[in-house]
Write an enzyme that holds these catalytic residues in place. Structure first.
Site, mmCIF file in Angstrom:
data_model
loop_
_atom_site.group_PDB
_atom_site.id
_atom_site.type_symbol
_atom_site.label_atom_id
_atom_site.label_comp_id
_atom_site.label_asym_id
_atom_site.label_seq_id
_atom_site.Cartn_x
_atom_site.Cartn_y
_atom_site.Cartn_z
ATOM 1 N N GLU A 61 0.802 9.012 3.989
ATOM 2 C CA GLU A 61 1.557 9.212 5.092
ATOM 3 C C GLU A 61 2.552 7.918 5.071
ATOM 4 O O GLU A 61 3.469 8.107 5.955
ATOM 5 C CB GLU A 61 0.890 9.476 6.351
ATOM 6 C CG GLU A 61 0.152 10.790 6.268
ATOM 7 C CD GLU A 61 -1.112 10.707 6.949
ATOM 8 O OE1 GLU A 61 -1.534 9.766 7.270
ATOM 9 O OE2 GLU A 61 -1.864 11.869 6.887
ATOM 10 N N SER A 62 2.181 6.824 4.532
ATOM 11 C CA SER A 62 3.106 5.668 4.852
ATOM 12 C C SER A 62 3.119 4.992 3.698
ATOM 13 O O SER A 62 2.203 4.837 2.712
ATOM 14 C CB SER A 62 2.566 4.903 5.825
ATOM 15 O OG SER A 62 1.277 4.222 5.588
ATOM 16 N N LYS A 85 5.760 -0.812 7.764
ATOM 17 C CA LYS A 85 5.273 0.463 7.772
ATOM 18 C C LYS A 85 6.379 1.559 7.732
ATOM 19 O O LYS A 85 6.927 1.677 8.619
ATOM 20 C CB LYS A 85 4.186 0.411 8.732
ATOM 21 C CG LYS A 85 3.348 1.842 8.373
ATOM 22 C CD LYS A 85 1.998 2.222 9.179
ATOM 23 C CE LYS A 85 1.396 3.208 9.098
ATOM 24 N NZ LYS A 85 -0.079 3.261 9.691
ATOM 25 N N ASP A 130 -9.091 7.065 13.953
ATOM 26 C CA ASP A 130 -9.201 7.081 12.334
ATOM 27 C C ASP A 130 -9.702 5.541 12.075
ATOM 28 O O ASP A 130 -9.551 4.917 11.176
ATOM 29 C CB ASP A 130 -7.916 6.920 11.910
ATOM 30 C CG ASP A 130 -7.739 7.441 10.267
ATOM 31 O OD1 ASP A 130 -8.912 7.664 9.650
ATOM 32 O OD2 ASP A 130 -6.800 7.093 9.389
ATOM 33 N N VAL A 138 3.698 0.651 2.938
ATOM 34 C CA VAL A 138 3.469 -0.563 3.555
ATOM 35 C C VAL A 138 4.121 -1.685 2.613
ATOM 36 O O VAL A 138 3.677 -1.782 1.596
ATOM 37 C CB VAL A 138 2.121 -0.994 4.184
ATOM 38 C CG1 VAL A 138 2.485 -2.184 4.918
ATOM 39 C CG2 VAL A 138 1.537 0.136 4.778
ATOM 40 N N SER A 159 0.943 -1.058 -0.073
ATOM 41 C CA SER A 159 -0.004 0.000 0.124
ATOM 42 C C SER A 159 0.770 1.204 -0.139
ATOM 43 O O SER A 159 1.712 1.316 0.853
ATOM 44 C CB SER A 159 -0.844 -0.180 1.277
ATOM 45 O OG SER A 159 -1.072 1.238 1.708
ATOM 46 N N GLY A 211 0.089 4.996 0.921
ATOM 47 C CA GLY A 211 -0.833 6.056 1.431
ATOM 48 C C GLY A 211 -0.063 7.360 1.470
ATOM 49 O O GLY A 211 1.029 7.426 0.838
#
Ligand code: ADP
Ligand code: MN
Length: 495
Positions: A243-244, A268, A384, A246, A239, A241
């Site tokens: 902000e991160s 992560k 979240d 993975v 993934s 995103g």
């Protein structure tokens, strides 16, 4: 035997064009790399690196490793020279300032603090040795003081040696050159700003790739994890995103860690590009656990704190028995945890999985339970929580993505909880779970508070009033209200 190996086939004559072919060179290079660093290249070929920088990436890493090696040798040489010059003398000089202490080199979790913060001034003048204590030499009218123009000028010239090695000072040092203080200071200023400028340029280059995939520093961190045997291979990206990023990895069997490394891991990587994190300030700035640390930190350290926060929060959840990834290790902004899923396939998010109505109901009650546990036992609000951050695996729901989770006493903690409740309620009500509480009922059920407002606006207002009350209480009494204590009693607001 020849260290380069013997050519296997000499019969094929190759043309100059072949020899000069970049294509061929690249292939050979790749082959060589594959042999030398199988895991890393395997990882680098996956989606780990995106698009156009595929074949330069491993070159880059090799170059960095060579640079590290070079710097180490350079430092060793410096140390030898230092030793030679100093001998047994009680007074020694130090080359510390010229050392290329490499940021990647230290395994410590210490930040590479901006060097202008930590470095001593390399231009700090040596203690004058030619002028005696009393400040003058000679007798009568031959007296010369430390302010003497000639002495001072010569001293200034000698001090140029203190400039960084790459700063060209010409051959003035060898001559009887007398620099006035004014000229010397201007030179010193210039040398200093030059060095800062080149350091800044270097920095910029280092971070420019962070947008694409992972920046060189992260790549090196990951490489080290593979190299140390903690991870076996990093197979690819699960993934990306805002902000991160993975990654999936197979766990290694490193003997040094006392923990058993899960067979499959998720890595992560918190993005080191800073802009996305600005809007998350409010989560962490007001989190009293980080209060003392926040103000003094540079942005890179703040990103590390996100990773650290996720680790702590996961650990709390683990201790409460909430299904969530298990922390393996945290290195700077890289968090390794157990993988939820199997054979490289991550468990689906709740939003992507079509559950039977029976499973849907089961999932709902499980989440209700988890939210209560999170609040009461872990003293946390997810902040979240939605069908995007819940995975369906092994017939149950797993919570992930808790870097932004806060304690209920966080100045916006209850608002975050209310938002979580709204997401959960809506998802399950739409999903056909008739038993699902509405967001306000869910909020009360999780928090143990008893807010009676029957509409969203009033409810929200009451939440904010409670938060404000708590804030004022903290201001006046320096401690939190017992409302939020995690001892399980129904919370009451007392003054
Ligand atoms: P972000 O802040 O980018 O949303 P998340 O922690 O939610 O970060 O991770 C992004 C995605 O990566 C998740 O939606 C999930 O699909 C996957 N993921 C994260 N952690 C794990 C894990 N431990 N096991 C399996 N998949 C994971
Ligand atoms: Mn997420």
């Amino acid at each position: 035997q020849c260290p380069w190996g013997t050519p296997s086939t000499t019969s094929i004559s190759c043309s100059l064009a072949d020899v000069m072919s970049e294509q061929l060179a690249k292939e050979l290079q790749l082959e060589e790399e594959n042999a030398a660093f199988p895991e890393v290249v395997a990882a680098a070929e996956g989606p780990f690196i995106t698009g156009e920088n595929i074949d330069t990436s491993s070159d880059l890493m090799l170059a960095q490793m060579l640079q590290m090696e070079f710097d180490r040798e350079y430092d060793a040489q410096l140390r030898r020279e230092e030793k030679k010059i100093n001998g047994d003398s009680k007074v020694s000089i130090s080359f510390e300032n010229y050392r290329k202490v490499h940021p990647y080199d230290s395994d410590s979790s210490e930040d590479e603090v901006d060097w202008q913060d930590t470095r001593h001034d390399p231009y700090r003048a040596d203690k004058p040795t030619t002028t005696p204590r009393r400040g003058f030499i000679g007798k009568g009218k031959d007296i010369t003081t430390k302010h003497d123009e000639v002495v001072c000028g010569r001293k200034n010239t000698a001090r140029m040696e203190n400039f960084a090695p790459e700063f060209q000072v010409g051959d003035g040092i060898g001559m009887d050159l007398k620099l006035s203080n004014q000229v010397f200071n201007a030179l010193k200023q210039h040398a200093y700003s030059e060095e800062r400028r080149s350091a800044r340029l270097h920095e910029k280059k280092e971070h420019s790739t962070a947008e694409k995939a992972v920046d060189p520093k992260t790549r090196l961190l990951l490489y080290k994890m593979v190299n140390s045997g903690m991870l076996e291979t990093i197979t690819g990206c699960i993934s990306t995103g805002k902000e991160s990023v993975v990654f999936h990895a197979y766990g290694g069997n490193s003997a040094t860690e006392d923990k058993v490394i899960p067979p499959e891991c998720a890595i992560k990587v918190f993005k080191t590009t800073l802009n996305e994190f600005k809007n998350r300030d409010k989560y962490i700035k007001d989190d009293y656990r980080f209060k003392d640390r926040f103000s003094k930190l540079n942005p890179r350290k703040i990103i590390r704190m996100w990773a650290e926060k996720e680790m702590h929060n996961l650990t709390r959840m683990q201790n409460a028995g909430i299904p969530c990834p298990e922390v393996v290790i945290l290195k700077k902004h890289v968090l390794v945890m157990s993988f939820i899923g199997q054979d490289q396939v991550p468990a689906p998010k709740l939003k992507d999985v079509a559950l039977s109505s029976e499973d849907m109901k089961k999932a709902y009650y499980q989440i209700l339970n988890m939210m209560q546990q999170l609040y009461k036992e872990c003293n946390l609000v997810h902040a979240d929580l939605s069908e995007y951050n819940m995975l369906w695996h092994d017939g149950k729901v797993w919570l992930i993505d808790v870097s932004q989770s806060v304690e209920p006493t966080h100045p916006h903690g209850l608002e975050f909880l209310f938002r979580d409740c709204r997401n959960v309620s809506q998802f399950f009500q739409k999903g056909g779970v008739a038993e699902a509480l509405n967001e306000r009922e869910l909020f009360n059920a999780v928090s143990g508070l008893n807010i009676t407002a029957d509409n969203e606006v009033d409810f929200q207002a009451e939440i904010e009033a409670l938060e404000k009350m708590n804030e004022d209480h903290v201001q006046n009494h320096g401690k939190k209200l017992s409302t939020f204590s995690s001892d399980g009693d129904p919370p009451i607001y007392d003054e």
